[in-house]
Design a protein around this motif. Structure first.
Motif, PDB file in Angstrom:
ATOM      1  N   UNK A 190      97.914  37.755   9.097  1.00 26.39           N
ATOM      2  CA  UNK A 190      97.445  36.495   9.658  1.00 26.39           C
ATOM      3  C   UNK A 190      97.118  36.662  11.138  1.00 26.39           C
ATOM      4  N   UNK A 191      98.044  37.290  11.870  1.00 28.37           N
ATOM      5  CA  UNK A 191      97.847  37.521  13.299  1.00 28.37           C
ATOM      6  C   UNK A 191      96.615  38.385  13.539  1.00 28.37           C
ATOM      7  N   UNK A 192      96.478  39.438  12.734  1.00 30.31           N
ATOM      8  CA  UNK A 192      95.353  40.360  12.906  1.00 30.31           C
ATOM      9  C   UNK A 192      94.016  39.651  12.705  1.00 30.31           C
ATOM     10  N   UNK A 193      94.005  38.617  11.861  1.00 28.58           N
ATOM     11  CA  UNK A 193      92.774  37.882  11.597  1.00 28.58           C
ATOM     12  C   UNK A 193      92.441  36.840  12.649  1.00 28.58           C
ATOM     13  N   UNK A 194      93.325  36.659  13.630  1.00 27.92           N
ATOM     14  CA  UNK A 194      93.103  35.656  14.677  1.00 27.92           C
ATOM     15  C   UNK A 194      93.254  36.274  16.063  1.00 27.92           C
ATOM     16  N   UNK A 208      95.058  25.228  15.839  1.00 30.40           N
ATOM     17  CA  UNK A 208      95.834  24.412  14.898  1.00 30.40           C
ATOM     18  C   UNK A 208      95.883  25.039  13.515  1.00 30.40           C
ATOM     19  N   UNK A 209      94.778  25.658  13.105  1.00 23.36           N
ATOM     20  CA  UNK A 209      94.728  26.272  11.778  1.00 23.36           C
ATOM     21  C   UNK A 209      95.714  27.437  11.696  1.00 23.36           C
ATOM     22  N   UNK A 210      95.691  28.292  12.728  1.00 25.63           N
ATOM     23  CA  UNK A 210      96.606  29.437  12.754  1.00 25.63           C
ATOM     24  C   UNK A 210      98.055  28.952  12.733  1.00 25.63           C
ATOM     25  N   UNK A 211      98.370  27.951  13.554  1.00 22.53           N
ATOM     26  CA  UNK A 211      99.744  27.484  13.645  1.00 22.53           C
ATOM     27  C   UNK A 211     100.198  26.842  12.337  1.00 22.53           C
ATOM     28  N   UNK A 212      99.299  26.160  11.659  1.00 17.75           N
ATOM     29  CA  UNK A 212      99.635  25.575  10.355  1.00 17.75           C
ATOM     30  C   UNK A 212      99.961  26.681   9.347  1.00 17.75           C
TER      31      UNK A 212
END
Length: 75
Positions: free
Chosen positions: A24-28, A57-61
């Motif tokens: 997830x992190x790598x994609x953001x 917001x999307x990443x944090x969700x």
């Protein structure tokens, strides 16, 4: 500077969860360093520069889906 803190609770400290989190992190990718805080050991781990993120917001969700409510903050 600001950092993104992600809290890892003991029940979420599993290889599969951490693997998903990494993906997830790598994609953001973005400007802010990521720090993981492990509740069980009360240790903080700064991730390398390849895991810097752009908060959204999307990443944090998505992170909260993985790690639980209020598991992520910028400070």
């Amino acid at each position: 500077g600001q950092r993104v803190y992600m809290r890892i609770s003991p029940q979420r400290e599993q290889p599969a969860v951490l693997e998903s989190l990494k993906r997830l992190i790598a994609g953001h990718g973005g400007p802010l360093p990521v720090v993981l805080y492990y509740e069980r050991t009360q240790k903080s781990l700064g991730l390398s520069d390849q895991y810097k993120v752009k908060p959204s917001p999307e990443l944090f969700a998505r992170i909260e889906e993985l790690l639980g409510k209020e598991s992520v903050k910028v400070k």
